[in-house]
Scaffold this motif. Sequence first.
Motif, PDB file in Angstrom:
ATOM      1  N   LEU A  92     -47.275 -21.739  28.246  1.00 26.91           N
ATOM      2  CA  LEU A  92     -46.772 -21.150  28.932  1.00 26.91           C
ATOM      3  C   LEU A  92     -45.541 -21.545  29.323  1.00 26.91           C
ATOM      4  N   LEU A  93     -44.518 -20.618  29.380  1.00 28.18           N
ATOM      5  CA  LEU A  93     -43.255 -19.963  29.352  1.00 28.18           C
ATOM      6  C   LEU A  93     -42.408 -19.939  30.434  1.00 28.18           C
ATOM      7  N   ASN A  94     -41.821 -20.457  30.712  1.00 25.11           N
ATOM      8  CA  ASN A  94     -40.600 -20.251  31.946  1.00 25.11           C
ATOM      9  C   ASN A  94     -39.157 -19.354  31.153  1.00 25.11           C
ATOM     10  N   ALA A  95     -38.431 -18.003  31.069  1.00 25.49           N
ATOM     11  CA  ALA A  95     -37.313 -17.299  30.686  1.00 25.49           C
ATOM     12  C   ALA A  95     -36.346 -17.880  32.013  1.00 25.49           C
ATOM     13  N   GLY A  96     -34.967 -18.260  31.567  1.00 23.98           N
ATOM     14  CA  GLY A  96     -33.785 -18.338  32.008  1.00 23.98           C
ATOM     15  C   GLY A  96     -33.081 -18.004  31.414  1.00 23.98           C
ATOM     16  N   TYR A  97     -32.050 -18.286  33.052  1.00 24.06           N
ATOM     17  CA  TYR A  97     -30.230 -16.942  32.699  1.00 24.06           C
ATOM     18  C   TYR A  97     -31.265 -15.881  31.874  1.00 24.06           C
ATOM     19  N   ALA A  98     -32.573 -14.811  32.806  1.00 20.09           N
ATOM     20  CA  ALA A  98     -32.857 -13.705  31.765  1.00 20.09           C
ATOM     21  C   ALA A  98     -32.498 -12.686  32.073  1.00 20.09           C
ATOM     22  N   GLY A  99     -31.444 -12.495  33.180  1.00 23.70           N
ATOM     23  CA  GLY A  99     -30.728 -10.977  33.110  1.00 23.70           C
ATOM     24  C   GLY A  99     -30.379 -10.477  32.279  1.00 23.70           C
ATOM     25  N   ALA A 156     -44.128 -12.094  35.623  1.00 22.57           N
ATOM     26  CA  ALA A 156     -44.660 -12.988  34.355  1.00 22.57           C
ATOM     27  C   ALA A 156     -46.288 -12.037  33.565  1.00 22.57           C
ATOM     28  N   LEU A 157     -45.187 -12.143  31.987  1.00 26.29           N
ATOM     29  CA  LEU A 157     -46.906 -11.512  31.016  1.00 26.29           C
ATOM     30  C   LEU A 157     -47.122 -12.181  30.512  1.00 26.29           C
ATOM     31  N   VAL A 158     -48.789 -11.741  30.780  1.00 27.84           N
ATOM     32  CA  VAL A 158     -50.198 -12.381  30.408  1.00 27.84           C
ATOM     33  C   VAL A 158     -50.332 -11.905  29.753  1.00 27.84           C
ATOM     34  N   VAL A 159     -50.930 -12.238  28.177  1.00 29.01           N
ATOM     35  CA  VAL A 159     -51.406 -11.924  26.628  1.00 29.01           C
ATOM     36  C   VAL A 159     -52.985 -12.596  27.074  1.00 29.01           C
ATOM     37  N   ALA A 160     -53.546 -11.577  27.367  1.00 29.11           N
ATOM     38  CA  ALA A 160     -55.241 -11.189  27.820  1.00 29.11           C
ATOM     39  C   ALA A 160     -55.781 -11.197  26.384  1.00 29.11           C
ATOM     40  N   GLY A 161     -55.949 -10.193  25.550  1.00 34.55           N
ATOM     41  CA  GLY A 161     -56.162 -10.530  24.489  1.00 34.55           C
ATOM     42  C   GLY A 161     -54.842 -10.154  22.850  1.00 34.55           C
ATOM     43  N   ALA A 162     -55.642  -9.793  21.750  1.00 37.48           N
ATOM     44  CA  ALA A 162     -54.582  -9.060  20.666  1.00 37.48           C
ATOM     45  C   ALA A 162     -54.141  -7.614  20.965  1.00 37.48           C
ATOM     46  N   THR A 163     -54.202  -7.131  21.685  1.00 40.02           N
ATOM     47  CA  THR A 163     -54.046  -5.252  21.766  1.00 40.02           C
ATOM     48  C   THR A 163     -53.596  -4.605  22.448  1.00 40.02           C
ATOM     49  N   PRO A 164     -52.421  -4.484  22.313  1.00 38.69           N
ATOM     50  CA  PRO A 164     -51.045  -3.731  23.596  1.00 38.69           C
ATOM     51  C   PRO A 164     -51.870  -3.263  25.284  1.00 38.69           C
ATOM     52  N   LEU A 188     -49.460  -7.259  33.898  1.00 42.60           N
ATOM     53  CA  LEU A 188     -47.662  -7.829  33.828  1.00 42.60           C
ATOM     54  C   LEU A 188     -48.327  -7.931  35.365  1.00 42.60           C
ATOM     55  N   THR A 189     -48.033  -8.787  36.041  1.00 41.46           N
ATOM     56  CA  THR A 189     -48.425  -9.659  38.016  1.00 41.46           C
ATOM     57  C   THR A 189     -47.319 -10.117  38.254  1.00 41.46           C
ATOM     58  N   VAL A 190     -47.405 -10.752  38.649  1.00 39.80           N
ATOM     59  CA  VAL A 190     -46.102 -10.750  39.781  1.00 39.80           C
ATOM     60  C   VAL A 190     -46.600 -12.622  39.704  1.00 39.80           C
ATOM     61  N   ALA A 191     -44.777 -13.325  40.453  1.00 36.54           N
ATOM     62  CA  ALA A 191     -45.068 -14.370  39.818  1.00 36.54           C
ATOM     63  C   ALA A 191     -44.192 -15.879  40.979  1.00 36.54           C
ATOM     64  N   GLY A 212     -54.035 -15.963  26.078  1.00 35.42           N
ATOM     65  CA  GLY A 212     -53.570 -16.872  26.775  1.00 35.42           C
ATOM     66  C   GLY A 212     -52.549 -17.647  26.696  1.00 35.42           C
ATOM     67  N   THR A 213     -51.186 -17.295  26.178  1.00 33.73           N
ATOM     68  CA  THR A 213     -49.731 -16.941  26.752  1.00 33.73           C
ATOM     69  C   THR A 213     -49.824 -16.667  28.154  1.00 33.73           C
ATOM     70  N   VAL A 214     -48.576 -17.251  29.106  1.00 32.64           N
ATOM     71  CA  VAL A 214     -48.509 -16.126  30.492  1.00 32.64           C
ATOM     72  C   VAL A 214     -46.388 -17.177  29.885  1.00 32.64           C
ATOM     73  N   LEU A 215     -46.040 -15.671  30.135  1.00 32.33           N
ATOM     74  CA  LEU A 215     -44.621 -15.883  30.387  1.00 32.33           C
ATOM     75  C   LEU A 215     -43.968 -15.221  31.497  1.00 32.33           C
ATOM     76  N   LEU A 216     -43.321 -16.358  32.408  1.00 35.00           N
ATOM     77  CA  LEU A 216     -42.169 -16.144  33.466  1.00 35.00           C
ATOM     78  C   LEU A 216     -40.986 -15.218  32.784  1.00 35.00           C
ATOM     79  N   SER A 217     -40.645 -14.593  33.663  1.00 38.92           N
ATOM     80  CA  SER A 217     -39.071 -13.504  33.868  1.00 38.92           C
ATOM     81  C   SER A 217     -38.428 -14.216  33.667  1.00 38.92           C
TER      82      SER A 217
END
Length: 229
Positions: free
Chosen positions: A21-28, A83-91, A96-99, A181-186
């Motif tokens: 789980l990753l949280n981006a910050g100052y990402a304007g 939030a970007l959710v990496v659910a598998g190995a392909t594009p 993309l979901t709300v968080a 299995g990675t989730v990245l918040l924007s």
Amino acid sequence: MNDLVFHLPDDTTVAVTVIRLLNAGYAGSDQDEVAAHVAELAELGVPAPKTTPALYPVAPYLAAQVGNVPVQHERTSGEAEWALVVAGATPQDLLLTVASDHTDRELEVHGVAWSKNAGLDVLGRGAWRLVDIEDHLDDVWLRAWVTRDGGQEQLIQEATLAALLPPKYWLDELGDLLVPGTVLLSGTVAMLPGVDQFADCWRVELADSVTGKVLELSYRVERMLDPIG
């Protein structure tokens, strides 16, 4: 690790075990504006990041699809994000979901990474495949509303996704770190002045102005019992 289930527009579901789980910050997207914001926060005692955009690893079990967020005190608040959710190995497996990154503002002045690990990252139960919307991400709106003391709901955040660095930026920058299995918040957008962020309820949405589709989450903020001892 934490298990999440996302419902897609084609009525299928995708289950994801969160391992990172990753949280981006100052990402304007406008980093000059970000620099000005960093300076404003520094005056409030929030330590400046060594670089922008920043990235904060968060304990995977803090990714949650819940309607109640427990907090230790009254100075916590959400942050509208995608939030970007990496659910598998392909594009096709990039979702993309709300968080909402619910953050401890008292702890934030001692360390942003600490504050991110003191609250839940709440994710929506609906999601879109990134490949289906990436050609018009700038036409997707991110909004948040808050409610306090049973009063009227108030808009507190509103911007299009053009205000934030896009998922492609993080896919290019992080590469192999974004394993299944990675989730990245924007990272979030500015809050509107005059609205109390220390609210009882948060509601956040991603609204696609091209398709009319909306992803939404909402939750109550619940104060835990005071510690004994």
